[in-house]
Design a protein around this motif. Structure first.
Motif, short mmCIF file in Angstrom:
data_model
loop_
_atom_site.label_atom_id
_atom_site.label_comp_id
_atom_site.label_asym_id
_atom_site.label_seq_id
_atom_site.Cartn_x
_atom_site.Cartn_y
_atom_site.Cartn_z
N VAL A 83 -31.95 -32.76 -35.80
CA VAL A 83 -32.94 -31.81 -36.31
C VAL A 83 -32.54 -30.46 -35.73
O VAL A 83 -32.52 -30.31 -34.50
N PRO A 84 -32.19 -29.49 -36.57
CA PRO A 84 -31.71 -28.20 -36.05
C PRO A 84 -32.87 -27.34 -35.52
O PRO A 84 -33.17 -26.26 -36.03
N HIS A 85 -33.53 -27.87 -34.51
CA HIS A 85 -34.67 -27.20 -33.89
C HIS A 85 -34.64 -27.63 -32.42
O HIS A 85 -34.72 -28.83 -32.13
N LEU A 86 -34.48 -26.69 -31.53
CA LEU A 86 -34.42 -26.98 -30.09
C LEU A 86 -35.50 -27.96 -29.69
O LEU A 86 -36.66 -27.81 -30.08
N HIS A 87 -35.12 -28.99 -28.94
CA HIS A 87 -36.11 -29.88 -28.37
C HIS A 87 -35.57 -30.48 -27.08
O HIS A 87 -34.38 -30.73 -26.95
N VAL A 88 -36.48 -30.66 -26.13
CA VAL A 88 -36.14 -31.21 -24.82
C VAL A 88 -36.76 -32.60 -24.74
O VAL A 88 -37.97 -32.75 -24.78
N HIS A 89 -35.91 -33.62 -24.66
CA HIS A 89 -36.39 -34.99 -24.49
C HIS A 89 -36.68 -35.23 -23.01
O HIS A 89 -35.89 -34.85 -22.15
N VAL A 90 -37.80 -35.86 -22.72
CA VAL A 90 -38.11 -36.32 -21.35
C VAL A 90 -38.67 -37.73 -21.46
O VAL A 90 -39.48 -38.01 -22.34
#
Length: 142
Positions: free
Chosen positions: A89-96
């Protein structure tokens, strides 16, 4: 054209939100590595982390840390995994996510066939933990 995450943020697609503020949201991923796996996503459609200004990037890191600390407490995880993404998905996301062993760090091997009730329970637990830790103002349905 709006990204998948923008559609989730705007309520066009359902999401299990655990955090919401003016800059970002956090919601559970539908392909979790472990229970409680969440993504911190800016409201702005930023394709990658280098597109974020310093204030936005610092805010995302702060929220990711708050969510991670709640995950660690709630699932008694010895570690928390973190991964920056933006390819599928070309949208910054931070997985935690709560991590219990090195095997939990395989983004190509998410948990399979997770029932909706299990996602709902994980979201409830994480929201309740965030509220208990004093973050109720940013927890949807708190």
């Amino acid at each position: 054209m709006a990204t998948l995450f923008t559609k989730i943020i705007d309520g066009e697609i359902p999401g299990r939100f655990v955090w919401s503020d003016d800059v970002c949201v956090a919601f559970l991923t539908i392909e979790p590595l472990t229970d409680g796996h969440a993504m911190v996503v800016p409201r702005a459609e930023l394709e990658q982390w280098t597109d974020a200004d310093e204030q936005t990037w610092a805010h995302l890191q702060r929220v990711a840390r708050i969510v991670a600390q709640a995950q660690q407490e709630e699932w008694a995880a010895p570690r928390i995994g973190m991964l920056l993404e933006g390819f599928l998905v070309p949208h910054l996301h931070v997985h935690v996510w709560p991590a219990f062993s090195a095997d939990d760090f395989d983004p190509h091997a998410p948990m399979q066939d997770v029932p909706a009730e299990r996602f709902d329970e994980a979201a409830r637990r994480l929201r309740e933990r965030l509220v208990a830790e004093g973050h109720g103002a940013h927890v949807p349905d708190a």
